[in-house]
Design a protein around this motif. Structure first.
Motif, mmCIF file in Angstrom:
data_model
loop_
_atom_site.group_PDB
_atom_site.id
_atom_site.type_symbol
_atom_site.label_atom_id
_atom_site.label_comp_id
_atom_site.label_asym_id
_atom_site.label_seq_id
_atom_site.Cartn_x
_atom_site.Cartn_y
_atom_site.Cartn_z
ATOM 1 N N ARG A 77 0.861 -1.177 0.000
ATOM 2 C CA ARG A 77 0.000 0.000 0.000
ATOM 3 C C ARG A 77 0.901 1.231 0.000
ATOM 4 O O ARG A 77 2.083 1.140 0.324
ATOM 5 N N PRO A 78 0.361 2.398 -0.344
ATOM 6 C CA PRO A 78 1.190 3.615 -0.319
ATOM 7 C C PRO A 78 1.604 3.983 1.105
ATOM 8 O O PRO A 78 0.918 3.660 2.076
ATOM 9 N N ILE A 79 2.721 4.677 1.205
ATOM 10 C CA ILE A 79 3.138 5.255 2.481
ATOM 11 C C ILE A 79 2.389 6.572 2.624
ATOM 12 O O ILE A 79 2.362 7.386 1.697
ATOM 13 N N VAL A 108 24.385 -5.872 -1.612
ATOM 14 C CA VAL A 108 22.963 -5.895 -1.949
ATOM 15 C C VAL A 108 22.215 -5.928 -0.624
ATOM 16 O O VAL A 108 22.396 -6.851 0.184
ATOM 17 N N VAL A 109 21.403 -4.890 -0.404
ATOM 18 C CA VAL A 109 20.725 -4.717 0.881
ATOM 19 C C VAL A 109 19.217 -4.673 0.658
ATOM 20 O O VAL A 109 18.732 -3.908 -0.182
ATOM 21 N N SER A 110 18.499 -5.495 1.391
ATOM 22 C CA SER A 110 17.039 -5.448 1.337
ATOM 23 C C SER A 110 16.531 -4.701 2.564
ATOM 24 O O SER A 110 17.232 -4.589 3.575
ATOM 25 N N ALA A 111 15.330 -4.180 2.452
ATOM 26 C CA ALA A 111 14.676 -3.533 3.595
ATOM 27 C C ALA A 111 13.188 -3.808 3.497
ATOM 28 O O ALA A 111 12.658 -4.065 2.414
ATOM 29 N N GLU A 112 12.556 -3.765 4.636
ATOM 30 C CA GLU A 112 11.100 -3.828 4.641
ATOM 31 C C GLU A 112 10.590 -2.897 5.716
ATOM 32 O O GLU A 112 11.228 -2.702 6.750
ATOM 33 N N GLY A 113 9.446 -2.288 5.415
ATOM 34 C CA GLY A 113 8.783 -1.405 6.348
ATOM 35 C C GLY A 113 7.428 -1.978 6.721
ATOM 36 O O GLY A 113 6.655 -2.374 5.836
ATOM 37 N N ARG A 114 7.162 -2.030 8.018
ATOM 38 C CA ARG A 114 5.893 -2.583 8.513
ATOM 39 C C ARG A 114 5.184 -1.554 9.382
ATOM 40 O O ARG A 114 5.819 -0.747 10.049
ATOM 41 N N ASP A 115 3.864 -1.622 9.354
ATOM 42 C CA ASP A 115 3.070 -0.712 10.189
ATOM 43 C C ASP A 115 3.047 -1.237 11.628
ATOM 44 O O ASP A 115 3.575 -2.328 11.907
ATOM 45 N N PRO A 116 2.464 -0.480 12.578
ATOM 46 C CA PRO A 116 2.476 -0.911 13.989
ATOM 47 C C PRO A 116 1.788 -2.262 14.238
ATOM 48 O O PRO A 116 2.079 -2.923 15.232
ATOM 49 N N GLY A 118 2.242 -4.766 12.292
ATOM 50 C CA GLY A 118 3.119 -5.774 11.706
ATOM 51 C C GLY A 118 2.852 -6.057 10.243
ATOM 52 O O GLY A 118 3.517 -6.909 9.653
ATOM 53 N N ALA A 119 1.871 -5.364 9.647
ATOM 54 C CA ALA A 119 1.564 -5.597 8.234
ATOM 55 C C ALA A 119 2.646 -4.970 7.355
ATOM 56 O O ALA A 119 3.090 -3.847 7.589
ATOM 57 N N LEU A 120 3.046 -5.707 6.335
ATOM 58 C CA LEU A 120 4.055 -5.227 5.400
ATOM 59 C C LEU A 120 3.509 -4.057 4.594
ATOM 60 O O LEU A 120 2.411 -4.134 4.049
ATOM 61 N N VAL A 121 4.267 -2.963 4.519
ATOM 62 C CA VAL A 121 3.896 -1.798 3.710
ATOM 63 C C VAL A 121 4.730 -1.772 2.441
ATOM 64 O O VAL A 121 4.207 -1.583 1.350
#
Length: 131
Positions: A77-79, A108-116, A118-121
């Motif tokens: 989903r959008p940030i 090579v670096v991966s990242a992930e952002g999750r909401d409070p 725990g859902a992946l954004v």
């Protein structure tokens, strides 16, 4: 430590980033994107996570020797302004190549952002070149 494949698999601790309307607006202006949803500060442009400076585990790089290789993003989903994203980075690969300027190390670096909850954004994948 540069060019040392033992760094592969190392992860940063999660870092929380609060997305602010003003930061979205400034970023949109800096990249020259005048889409109304970005300039209003409601929704962040797709490359906005480049502003999240989560630490790279085990790497202490001299930024004057760092080149940006490539970057890609995928979104669930959008940030949006008001998001508080927990970002974690992981070193996926590390290898060395010889170029016209000498030896270069590629991370090579991966990242992930999750909401409070725990859902992946979003997920990202970046190649950093260290010369």
């Amino acid at each position: 430590m540069h060019g040392d494949p033992s760094v592969i698999g190392r992860e940063s601790p999660p870092t929380i980033f609060e997305v602010e309307r003003g930061a979205i607006r400034k970023f949109a202006a800096a990249i020259g994107d005048d889409a109304p949803e970005y300039l209003s500060g409601e929704i962040a442009p797709p490359t906005f996570p480049t502003t999240f400076r989560a630490p790279l585990p085990e790497l202490a790089l001299d930024l004057s020797r760092v080149l940006h290789g490539e970057e890609e993003y995928t979104y669930e989903r959008p940030i949006r302004q008001g998001d508080a994203l927990s970002v974690r980075r992981r070193i996926e690969d590390c290898y060395t190549r010889r170029g016209s300027l000498g030896e270069m190390t590629f991370y090579v670096v991966s990242a992930e952002g999750r909401d409070p909850q725990g859902a992946l954004v979003y997920r990202s994948r970046t190649t950093i070149i260290y010369r």
